[in-house]
Scaffold this motif. Structure first.
Motif, PDB file in Angstrom:
ATOM      1  N   GLY A 394      -5.425 -45.653  20.609  1.00  0.00           N
ATOM      2  CA  GLY A 394      -5.812 -46.006  19.244  1.00  0.00           C
ATOM      3  C   GLY A 394      -4.639 -46.535  18.446  1.00  0.00           C
ATOM      4  O   GLY A 394      -4.646 -46.501  17.217  1.00  0.00           O
ATOM      5  N   TYR A 395      -3.613 -46.998  19.152  1.00  0.00           N
ATOM      6  CA  TYR A 395      -2.401 -47.440  18.461  1.00  0.00           C
ATOM      7  C   TYR A 395      -2.274 -48.961  18.564  1.00  0.00           C
ATOM      8  O   TYR A 395      -2.388 -49.540  19.640  1.00  0.00           O
ATOM      9  N   LEU A 396      -2.050 -49.584  17.396  1.00  0.00           N
ATOM     10  CA  LEU A 396      -1.983 -51.037  17.347  1.00  0.00           C
ATOM     11  C   LEU A 396      -0.528 -51.476  17.271  1.00  0.00           C
ATOM     12  O   LEU A 396       0.182 -51.087  16.341  1.00  0.00           O
ATOM     13  N   GLU A 434      -3.142 -62.977  13.974  1.00  0.00           N
ATOM     14  CA  GLU A 434      -3.988 -63.792  14.845  1.00  0.00           C
ATOM     15  C   GLU A 434      -3.864 -63.366  16.310  1.00  0.00           C
ATOM     16  O   GLU A 434      -4.868 -63.106  16.984  1.00  0.00           O
ATOM     17  N   ASN A 435      -2.619 -63.283  16.803  1.00  0.00           N
ATOM     18  CA  ASN A 435      -2.436 -62.904  18.202  1.00  0.00           C
ATOM     19  C   ASN A 435      -2.859 -61.468  18.481  1.00  0.00           C
ATOM     20  O   ASN A 435      -3.332 -61.144  19.568  1.00  0.00           O
ATOM     21  N   VAL A 436      -2.663 -60.601  17.508  1.00  0.00           N
ATOM     22  CA  VAL A 436      -3.066 -59.210  17.690  1.00  0.00           C
ATOM     23  C   VAL A 436      -4.598 -59.117  17.758  1.00  0.00           C
ATOM     24  O   VAL A 436      -5.163 -58.447  18.637  1.00  0.00           O
ATOM     25  N   LEU A 437      -5.282 -59.834  16.860  1.00  0.00           N
ATOM     26  CA  LEU A 437      -6.744 -59.852  16.875  1.00  0.00           C
ATOM     27  C   LEU A 437      -7.284 -60.353  18.209  1.00  0.00           C
ATOM     28  O   LEU A 437      -8.199 -59.773  18.793  1.00  0.00           O
ATOM     29  N   LEU A 445     -12.579 -65.798  15.371  1.00  0.00           N
ATOM     30  CA  LEU A 445     -11.743 -65.383  14.237  1.00  0.00           C
ATOM     31  C   LEU A 445     -11.979 -66.300  13.047  1.00  0.00           C
ATOM     32  O   LEU A 445     -12.150 -67.503  13.215  1.00  0.00           O
ATOM     33  N   PRO A 446     -11.968 -65.761  11.821  1.00  0.00           N
ATOM     34  CA  PRO A 446     -12.023 -66.619  10.636  1.00  0.00           C
ATOM     35  C   PRO A 446     -10.707 -67.415  10.552  1.00  0.00           C
ATOM     36  O   PRO A 446      -9.690 -66.968  11.075  1.00  0.00           O
ATOM     37  N   SER A 447     -10.718 -68.582   9.884  1.00  0.00           N
ATOM     38  CA  SER A 447      -9.483 -69.367   9.864  1.00  0.00           C
ATOM     39  C   SER A 447      -8.532 -68.908   8.754  1.00  0.00           C
ATOM     40  O   SER A 447      -7.329 -69.060   8.866  1.00  0.00           O
ATOM     41  N   ASP A 448      -9.087 -68.308   7.686  1.00  0.00           N
ATOM     42  CA  ASP A 448      -8.237 -67.868   6.582  1.00  0.00           C
ATOM     43  C   ASP A 448      -7.397 -66.634   6.975  1.00  0.00           C
ATOM     44  O   ASP A 448      -7.908 -65.693   7.578  1.00  0.00           O
ATOM     45  N   ASP A 449      -6.101 -66.677   6.643  1.00  0.00           N
ATOM     46  CA  ASP A 449      -5.186 -65.596   7.034  1.00  0.00           C
ATOM     47  C   ASP A 449      -5.620 -64.235   6.506  1.00  0.00           C
ATOM     48  O   ASP A 449      -5.529 -63.232   7.200  1.00  0.00           O
ATOM     49  N   PHE A 450      -6.073 -64.233   5.234  1.00  0.00           N
ATOM     50  CA  PHE A 450      -6.407 -62.940   4.636  1.00  0.00           C
ATOM     51  C   PHE A 450      -7.748 -62.416   5.141  1.00  0.00           C
ATOM     52  O   PHE A 450      -7.957 -61.204   5.209  1.00  0.00           O
ATOM     53  N   SER A 458     -10.781 -53.800   9.649  1.00  0.00           N
ATOM     54  CA  SER A 458     -12.052 -53.142   9.945  1.00  0.00           C
ATOM     55  C   SER A 458     -12.135 -52.758  11.426  1.00  0.00           C
ATOM     56  O   SER A 458     -12.750 -51.763  11.776  1.00  0.00           O
ATOM     57  N   LEU A 459     -11.474 -53.499  12.311  1.00  0.00           N
ATOM     58  CA  LEU A 459     -11.488 -53.138  13.732  1.00  0.00           C
ATOM     59  C   LEU A 459     -10.549 -51.980  14.042  1.00  0.00           C
ATOM     60  O   LEU A 459     -10.842 -51.126  14.870  1.00  0.00           O
TER      61      LEU A 459
END
Ligand SMILES: *Cc1c(COP(=O)(O)O)cnc(C)c1O
Length: 496
Positions: A394-396, A434-437, A445-450, A458-459
């Motif tokens: 559970g560690y990111l 982005e790379n982590v997602l 993925l959505p294109s907006d950074d935020f 949320s994930l």
């Protein structure tokens, strides 16, 4: 205590001179003449004290020309809960039986460079007061992302300093660019270069030795200095967190005083892992130093062959802060390993600048291999590791830290070593969203950074750093973009 240049042992300076000057005149790096010792009694006395107290104990051994008041001022101004999101300054998270992640990214810019760059402005202004009183310090930085922002945050509104940061227009992540272009502070500015990181860096180097600029500085009672990791003032704060982490492991009963710990570090310029090597040689019980590289694996090859060869393809990877072919701080290690022979070092580094390569002798190679293990991984393995670590614990972790986790796992599988290990965690995963997602979900993925930040939150259920969220509503202050030939004029303009 004095400092020597790695390329001229007759050049002997105080800590304040070494820090104010940044680099020795003939191009060598400053190293302590004798490494001070840290005993188990010293560590025992640290138990239960704050990070700042631990830092003062360690720094006072190196900065012997600083008074106690000066050190207190420097340390307490740098490491406060106004700037770090934890009063502990760094945190340790356990992932698995023997592995501990040392989180060094709780500072204002969410990367480990804050640990040194929050302190450096105070060390630098205090050093300048001793060696060149009344002068204003002008710091120029060429950055590929993390150093620039960390330096800007460290120097913003620090009296008697000015700073100008150059970054490659298309060479940094969106989040990194936004961090820099929205920077606050009346004494700092930021400028994009139409070119790559090397253009920015060679432009800055040229300005440092420009005679017209030198004249201008003299007239204005100003001096240049460096915030780069070649400055001793950036290395010494990094020794602190290894010693503090060891003490914390004892405080938490994870180890007994005197037990050995291995250290694994995601490496680029070799500053962070060199600090662990110095801590070990001061007497901190450290076993193996595990040097983790990405696909730019110059160091892995060097540790296994004794040949340093930068003549190779350069890869832009998912861990950009480690995309480096010349690891500057290796010079300090080799100076130690070759018996502190300034002639040998001068010869190797002349070869490096002429042919892009040098080879160390069998004795140096043997010493290197007894202290260090080198390994690397590519972007595919980096992403897999982020995914696995998240699923299992559970560690990111961010892309740089994941390189270290993967190389640590390989090391354990290969050697069977079960020594408890501190793995340096060098950036918040939200800095490389982005790379982590992409490592933990197959969804679009959505294109907006935020929007990506929200998706990652949320994930993962991990709270994003306030300082990154705040960027969303910040005004862009710096949108200049210039060619590298215009850099000189830009510097002249800011000197006024
Ligand atoms: C700078 C950096 C590194 C590399 O550290 P070195 O001291 O240059 O070896 C690793 N990870 C991150 C996130 C960094 O910013």
């Amino acid at each position: 205590m004095y400092y020597l240049s790695t390329r001229n042992s007759n050049c002997k300076v105080t800590a304040a001179q070494a820090i104010a000057q940044g680099i020795s005149r003939e191009g060598g790096l400053f190293v302590p003449e004798n490494l001070p010792k840290i005993s188990l009694d010293d560590i025992s006395a640290m138990l239960g004290t704050s990070y700042n107290d631990k830092a003062k104990t360690v720094l006072s051994k190196f900065l012997t020309d600083f008074t106690e008041e000066e050190l207190n001022y420097c340390v307490d101004s740098a490491y406060t809960d106004k700037k770090f999101d934890t009063a502990n300054i760094s945190e340790i998270a356990k992932v698995g039986e023997q592995a501990y992640l040392l989180e060094l990214w709780h500072g204002p810019t969410c990367a480990f460079k804050d640990m040194a760059l929050q302190l450096l402005p105070y060390l630098l202004t205090t050093s300048a007061k001793k060696t060149a009183p009344d002068k204003e310090i002008v710091v120029l930085v060429a950055t590929s992302g993390d150093t620039g922002k960390a330096a800007l945050e460290g120097f913003k509104d620090v009296p008697k300093t000015k700073m100008l940061v150059f970054y490659p227009e298309h060479g940094v992540s969106n989040m990194q660019k936004l961090q820099m272009t929205t920077q606050e502070g009346s004494n700092v500015s930021v400028c994009a270069i139409k070119g790559n990181f090397d253009d920015a860096q060679s432009g800055v180097k040229k300005i440092f030795t420009d005679p017209v600029i030198a004249e201008e500085l003299k007239k204005n009672n100003q001096m240049f200095s460096s915030a780069n990791s070649i400055n001793w003032g950036r290395l010494v704060p990094q020794i602190v967190y290894y010693i503090a982490a060891y003490a914390t492991m004892v405080e938490r009963d994870e180890i007994k005083l005197g037990d050995k710990l291995n250290v694994c570090v995601p490496t680029g310029n070799f500053g962070n892992i060199l600090a662990a090597y110095y801590a070990k040689n001061m007497g901190l019980p450290i076993g193996k130093l595990i040097c983790a590289s990405n696909k730019n694996k110059v160091l892995t090859d060097f540790i296994s062959t004794g040949v340093y060869d930068k003549n190779r393809e350069f890869y832009a990877t998912a861990s950009p802060s480690m995309d480096i072919l010349i690891s500057s701080n290796l010079e300090r290690l080799l100076y130690d390993l070759c018996g502190r022979d300034d002639k040998v070092i001068s010869d190797w580094f002349a070869k490096l600048s002429k042919d892009g390569k040098y080879q160390v002798g069998a004795d140096v190679k043997a010493k290197l291999q007894s202290d260090f293990y080198g390994g690397f991984c590519d972007d595919g393995a980096t992403r897999e590791t982020i995914g696995e670590t998240f699923k299992k614990f559970g560690y990111l972790c961010d892309t740089h830290t994941a390189v270290a986790v993967k190389v640590y796992n390989d090391y354990c599988a290969k050697t069977g070593d079960t020594t408890k290990t501190i793995i340096a965690s060098t950036a918040s995963p939200y800095k490389f969203t982005e790379n982590v997602l992409k490592s933990i979900t197959k969804e679009q993925l959505p294109s907006d950074d935020f929007a990506q930040v929200e998706m990652l939150e949320s994930l993962s259920k991990m709270t994003p750093p306030e300082s990154l969220l705040a960027l969303k509503n910040k005004k862009v202050r710096f949108n200049d973009s210039i060619t590298k030939d215009q850099m000189v004029d830009k510097v002249k303009e800011m000197l006024q």
